[in-house]
Write an enzyme that holds these catalytic residues in place. Structure first.
Site, PDB file in Angstrom:
ATOM      1  CB  SER A 117       1.464  30.070   3.671  1.00  0.00           C
ATOM      2  OG  SER A 117       0.795  29.476   6.053  1.00  0.00           O
ATOM      3  CE1 TYR A 139       0.380  32.030  12.006  1.00  0.00           C
ATOM      4  CE2 TYR A 139      -0.196  30.493  10.542  1.00  0.00           C
ATOM      5  CZ  TYR A 139      -0.660  31.518  10.523  1.00  0.00           C
ATOM      6  OH  TYR A 139      -1.995  31.991  10.009  1.00  0.00           O
ATOM      7  CB  THR A 165       2.241  35.542  11.993  1.00  0.00           C
ATOM      8  OG1 THR A 165       3.129  35.622  10.779  1.00  0.00           O
ATOM      9  CG2 THR A 165       0.805  35.825  12.197  1.00  0.00           C
ATOM     10  CE  LYS A 242       0.960  38.760   7.436  1.00  0.00           C
ATOM     11  NZ  LYS A 242      -0.626  38.505   8.208  1.00  0.00           N
ATOM     12  CG  HIS A 266      -3.936  37.376  10.694  1.00  0.00           C
ATOM     13  ND1 HIS A 266      -3.045  36.932  11.258  1.00  0.00           N
ATOM     14  CD2 HIS A 266      -4.589  36.113  10.066  1.00  0.00           C
ATOM     15  CE1 HIS A 266      -2.905  35.972  10.677  1.00  0.00           C
ATOM     16  NE2 HIS A 266      -3.724  35.469  10.042  1.00  0.00           N
ATOM     17  CG  ASP A 297      -1.471  42.259   5.943  1.00  0.00           C
ATOM     18  OD1 ASP A 297      -2.509  43.044   7.254  1.00  0.00           O
ATOM     19  OD2 ASP A 297      -1.593  40.965   6.260  1.00  0.00           O
ATOM     20  N   GLY A 299      -7.356  44.238   3.517  1.00  0.00           N
ATOM     21  CA  GLY A 299      -8.655  45.265   3.136  1.00  0.00           C
ATOM     22  C   GLY A 299      -8.223  46.189   1.952  1.00  0.00           C
TER      23      GLY A 299
END
Length: 381
Positions: A117, A139, A165, A242, A266, A297, A299
């Site tokens: 990240s 980011y 992202t 993403k 997210h 992605d 869950g």
């Protein structure tokens, strides 16, 4: 921060990822647990991610030789032992002193990619040095010079893909963090950023989230498709977006030549009320029509969930919170335990569904339980 009171559960045998979740909730400080477990708003999308996966059912195939099931695949141009990568998650030193170093080591041992990240609590160079395949999650910052620097460092560190992202124009309103007045402790920092760009996440100011205040100052809310073109000119890494849910966005991204998309809300931490990722996947799959890789992605909690995602067109999944549960419990070895559980479940699910390898999961039919009134109706996907 106070710890959640709990009886000693050291003798409890853990069989699946939900067991890790319960154990992690027992050992983490309450504010850290809220930061990890919480979603945005009233947490409708957070809950819907699980509900959507739970209402899906697979039609197994029979009379197929599954005496030797193999789960290896290729994700974004690199080999992986499972159709799984570790999702980008910030500030992992909140969970364990070794943070991302431990998680990356476990991913390397499992033979799957680890995503670093932008807000990791260890430098990307140190994480990459652990070994294994690393991707970098970007980011988009207000300072383009910092964006360029992060991309260059990711390339120099050997990261093999750039996950941009695109669903965080600002941080979602996460009421648990707001109520807790959540801020980072002094020893946990955004290690990829210079101190003057990282310090805001530590500043408590009464009721409110210091992390939300920090990201609001740091992240650029005005990113457009033109910025994607600018980025493509400045990196040789495959670009993956993403946070894509709408098929029109997916079609445009594929037309612009991205290497992949992560169908993601997210983890229920951005727009509350956004569609569950698994429900968005079929339309995105149809829109891109094989022009780029698809990951999913939000869950994922079992091997059966992975199988459903593969059957609906995903190349693989990103695993998020379960990695943090394992990290909180036992550092690298806790993450290894989480990944081992997922691997065993996926192997069993593929065997029982009649799929000897990842490509054969694509032939599975998936139906949704559409019986809110209790009637016996099934809906094909």
């Amino acid at each position: 921060m106070s710890r959640i009171p709990v009886e000693d559960d050291s003798a409890v045998t853990r069989f699946h990822l939900d067991d890790l979740q319960v154990a992690a909730a027992h050992v983490l400080p309450s504010q850290v647990w809220d930061f990890v477990a919480g979603g945005s708003g009233r947490e409708r999308t957070l809950a819907a991610n699980r509900a959507a996966l739970d209402r899906l059912y697979v039609m197994p195939r029979v009379m197929t030789d599954v005496s030797a099931v193999t789960m290896g695949t290729e994700l974004l141009g690199t080999k992986a032992s499972l159709p799984v990568a570790v999702a980008p998650m910030a500030y992992q030193r909140l969970l364990h002193p070794e943070g991302e170093l431990a998680s990356a080591a476990a991913a390397a041992a499992a033979g799957i990619p680890f995503t670093v990240s932008t807000l990791s609590s260890y430098r990307m160079e140190d994480i990459a040095a652990v070994g294994g395949v690393t991707w970098f999650q970007l980011y988009w910052l207000r300072d383009r010079g910092l964006v360029t620097e992060l991309v260059r460092r990711a390339e120099d560190s050997g990261c093999r893909a750039l996950l941009v992202t695109v669903d965080v124009s600002e941080m979602g309103r996460r009421f648990r963090d707001l109520r807790n007045g959540f801020a980072l402790p002094p020893e946990v920092t955004a290690a990829n950023l210079a101190p003057q760009n990282a310090s805001g996440a530590h500043e408590r100011g009464g009721t409110g989230s210091a992390l939300a205040t920090h990201t609001r100052a740091l992240f650029h809310p005005g990113v457009t498709w033109d910025d994607l073109a600018w980025l493509r000119e400045r990196t040789r890494l495959p670009l993956v977006l993403k946070g894509v849910l709408d098929p029109d966005d997916a079609d445009l991204a594929a037309t612009l030549g991205v290497a992949g998309l992560v169908v993601s809300n997210h983890g229920g931490r951005q727009l509350d009320g956004a569609i569950p990722s698994i429900e968005a996947l079929p339309a995105v799959r149809d829109a891109v029509a094989g022009r780029c890789a698809l990951l999913l992605d939000s869950g994922i909690r079992s091997g059966e969930d992975v199988l459903k995602a593969l059957a609906l067109g995903a190349s693989g999944v990103l695993l998020g919170r379960p990695v943090l549960w394992g990290l909180a419990l036992d550092g690298e070895y806790g993450v290894r335990e989480a990944l081992s559980m997922l691997s065993a479940e996926l192997s069993s699910a593929m065997t029982l569904a009649g799929c000897p390898d990842v490509p054969t999961t694509r032939r599975l039919r998936v139906v949704a339980d559409s019986r809110p009134d209790g009637s016996d109706r099934w809906e094909g996907i």
